[in-house]
Motif scaffolding. Structure first.
Motif, short mmCIF file in Angstrom:
data_model
loop_
_atom_site.label_atom_id
_atom_site.label_comp_id
_atom_site.label_asym_id
_atom_site.label_seq_id
_atom_site.Cartn_x
_atom_site.Cartn_y
_atom_site.Cartn_z
N ASN A 86 0.85 -1.18 0.00
CA ASN A 86 0.00 0.00 0.00
C ASN A 86 0.89 1.24 0.00
N CYS A 104 -3.38 1.09 -3.54
CA CYS A 104 -4.22 1.27 -2.34
C CYS A 104 -4.54 -0.10 -1.75
N ASP A 105 -5.14 -0.12 -0.56
CA ASP A 105 -5.53 -1.37 0.09
C ASP A 105 -6.44 -2.21 -0.81
N GLU A 109 -5.30 3.81 -7.50
CA GLU A 109 -5.81 5.14 -7.78
C GLU A 109 -5.05 5.71 -8.96
N HIS A 114 -10.68 5.54 -8.60
CA HIS A 114 -10.31 4.24 -8.06
C HIS A 114 -10.54 3.15 -9.09
#
Length: 152
Positions: A86, A104-105, A109, A114
């Motif tokens: 991450n 990202c988790d 992005e 997203h």
């Protein structure tokens, strides 16, 4: 020799009864019915965890995932999952423009939006279907098995 190294060396000379006692002290539970070698390994692992820390949550989840696959199929098989931390930033230059993607988790992005996969981002950038990991240089072409069509 450090204290941990001394403890690990002492394990090698311990008889089974002493190993079982050490297991009780280390795990706060009775030793399982396993041989001395596995008792030594279990105790050594716990001692090392106390000094160096245990596995990360992500590693534990990956082990659980592989364990389920083994239970289901009988083998772990090759794993091609790409593990990105991450906050990692992927950079790709395409047609003279630099593109940045943030890991990202729960995905990626790109340009304030997203995405669930790198392949979606690669398509957004190029207008054509690409393997996202390949487009961003995370895999080489040689890692893919060639497709065989039905006519061959």
């Amino acid at each position: 020799m450090s204290g941990l190294e001394q403890q690990l060396a002492a394990l090698m000379a311990m008889p089974p009864a002493q190993l079982r006692s050490m297991w009780r002290d280390t795990y706060r539970s009775p030793a399982p019915d396993i041989g001395p070698d596995l008792l030594r390994r279990g105790i050594a692992n716990r001692l090392q965890e106390r000094v160096h820390g245990s596995l990360t949550g992500a590693t534990k989840r990956e082990i659980a995932r592989l364990q389920k696959r083994i239970e289901r199929t009988g083998k772990a098989g090759p794993t091609h999952a790409i593990s990105l931390k991450n906050g990692t930033r992927l950079v790709r230059e395409w047609n003279g423009k630099s593109y940045h993607v943030l890991v990202c988790d729960d995905g990626f992005e790109f340009e304030g939006r997203h995405y669930a996969s790198l392949s979606h981002i690669a398509r957004e950038i190029t207008g054509a279907h690409w393997s996202g990991p390949r487009f961003f240089g995370l895999r080489k072409r040689s890692e893919y098995k060639p497709r065989v069509s039905a006519s061959e």
